[in-house]
Design an enzyme around this catalytic site. Structure first.
Site, mmCIF file in Angstrom:
data_model
loop_
_atom_site.group_PDB
_atom_site.id
_atom_site.type_symbol
_atom_site.label_atom_id
_atom_site.label_comp_id
_atom_site.label_asym_id
_atom_site.label_seq_id
_atom_site.Cartn_x
_atom_site.Cartn_y
_atom_site.Cartn_z
ATOM 1 N N PRO A 89 22.021 3.494 -43.137
ATOM 2 C CA PRO A 89 20.567 3.552 -43.336
ATOM 3 C C PRO A 89 20.142 3.975 -44.743
ATOM 4 C CG PRO A 89 21.318 5.355 -41.930
ATOM 5 C CD PRO A 89 22.503 4.482 -42.169
ATOM 6 N N GLU A 116 28.281 10.760 -37.524
ATOM 7 C CA GLU A 116 27.252 11.081 -38.524
ATOM 8 C C GLU A 116 27.469 10.345 -39.839
ATOM 9 O OE1 GLU A 116 24.338 12.936 -38.042
ATOM 10 O OE2 GLU A 116 25.078 12.536 -36.031
ATOM 11 N N ARG A 154 25.135 -18.498 -41.150
ATOM 12 C CA ARG A 154 24.311 -19.701 -40.949
ATOM 13 C C ARG A 154 23.980 -20.393 -42.261
ATOM 14 N NH1 ARG A 154 18.942 -18.964 -41.668
ATOM 15 N NH2 ARG A 154 18.223 -20.401 -40.075
ATOM 16 N N ASP A 169 13.262 -21.979 -43.767
ATOM 17 C CA ASP A 169 13.163 -20.695 -43.067
ATOM 18 C C ASP A 169 12.073 -19.819 -43.651
ATOM 19 O OD1 ASP A 169 15.317 -21.138 -41.455
ATOM 20 O OD2 ASP A 169 16.742 -20.074 -42.731
HETATM 21 N N1 ADE Z 1 23.863 2.288 -39.541
HETATM 22 C C1 ADE Z 1 23.001 3.140 -38.974
HETATM 23 N N2 ADE Z 1 21.741 2.786 -39.217
HETATM 24 C C2 ADE Z 1 21.798 1.657 -39.970
HETATM 25 C C3 ADE Z 1 20.827 0.797 -40.556
HETATM 26 N N3 ADE Z 1 19.515 1.020 -40.425
HETATM 27 N N4 ADE Z 1 21.254 -0.256 -41.277
HETATM 28 C C4 ADE Z 1 22.569 -0.474 -41.429
HETATM 29 N N5 ADE Z 1 23.530 0.278 -40.899
HETATM 30 C C5 ADE Z 1 23.148 1.338 -40.178
#
Ligand code: ADE
Length: 249
Positions: A89, A116, A154, A169
């Site tokens: 994230p 984590e 793709r 797209d």
């Molecule tokens: N792992 C945990 N959350 C994630 C996200 N938002 N994007 C990519 N990998 C992740």
């Protein structure tokens, strides 16, 4: 193109890549996906891959050595050098532009975190870039890896049945796609816009472009702000806006 995935859930990633367009791309030899489980590279009888973080705090972290050994084995499985992506994230947000760039590489190595996260030293030493699929937290990188494999797979030449369907797209030109309709022409839920039945290809092209511009204006003004519109596009969008306002009155 070859994609190797380092994951504690290889079945999940391989299943996701076996279906639909991406599965067909694999069958056609346009894409090869392989998965590597760090548990197979753990140094103890318990196949340990995680440990508590220094400094305390909740959760567990993935250990350096099992991941390093897994990455080394994955790298050695083919000759082409692999671009290593950690899914997390904190990464840069994945966009269609980034997907198109990744799709041109001969080889990707996707690293999926669990728990984590991963010891920072492993990331610093082994990872070329970190990517996120959105501003929310998943319990692991596997879903994100499946997203990357799908979006990149793709785009492999020959994966889609209509050569130009990727060019149309949403996002491929920075705009959202226009609406689409199929049979029947008349339905209790409404009728198909007349222009699409006209056979006038120039008019259809113009309508689709206008809908694409209008939808992006309505739904994703942030995207529209990044696109350079020429005079024709601006006229089409102005007309769309006027029609929207007239419909509100
Ligand atoms: N792992 C945990 N959350 C994630 C996200 N938002 N994007 C990519 N990998 C992740």
């Amino acid at each position: 193109m070859r994609i190797d995935v380092v994951t504690l859930f290889p079945e999940f990633v391989l299943q996701a890549a076996a279906l639909g367009v991406v599965g067909r791309a694999q069958e056609r030899g346009l894409l090869a996906v392989a998965a590597w489980n760090p548990r197979d590279f753990a140094g103890d009888a318990w196949r340990t891959v995680d440990e508590r973080p220094y400094g305390g705090g909740p959760g567990m972290l993935m250990l350096i050595d099992p991941l390093r050994a897994t990455l080394a084995a994955a790298r050695a499985a083919a000759e082409a050098p692999a671009h290593v992506v950690y899914l997390g994230p904190q990464g840069a947000r994945l966009t269609q532009r980034r997907v198109a760039q990744l799709a041109r590489r001969p080889r990707l190595l996707l690293l999926c975190g669990r728990y984590e996260g991963v010891d920072e030293r492993l990331l610093a030493a082994e990872v070329d870039e970190e990517l996120s699929i959105g501003d929310y937290v998943l319990s692991g990188g596997e879903l994100a890896a499946a997203v990357v494999i799908d979006a990149v797979g793709r785009l492999q030449e020959g994966a889609l049945n209509h050569a130009d369907s990727a060019a149309q797209d949403s996002f491929s030109d920075g705009l959202l796609d226009c609406p689409h309709y199929t049979r029947p022409e008349r339905h209790a839920l409404g009728v198909v816009p007349e222009v699409l039945l006209s056979g006038d290809h120039a008019a259809i092209r113009r309508w689709r472009r206008q809908q694409s511009l209008g939808r992006t204006w309505l739904r994703r003004p942030d995207l529209l702000a990044q696109v350079e519109l020429d005079a024709t596009d601006r006229r089409l969008l102005d007309e769309f806006r006027r029609e929207q306002l007239a419909a509100l009155r």
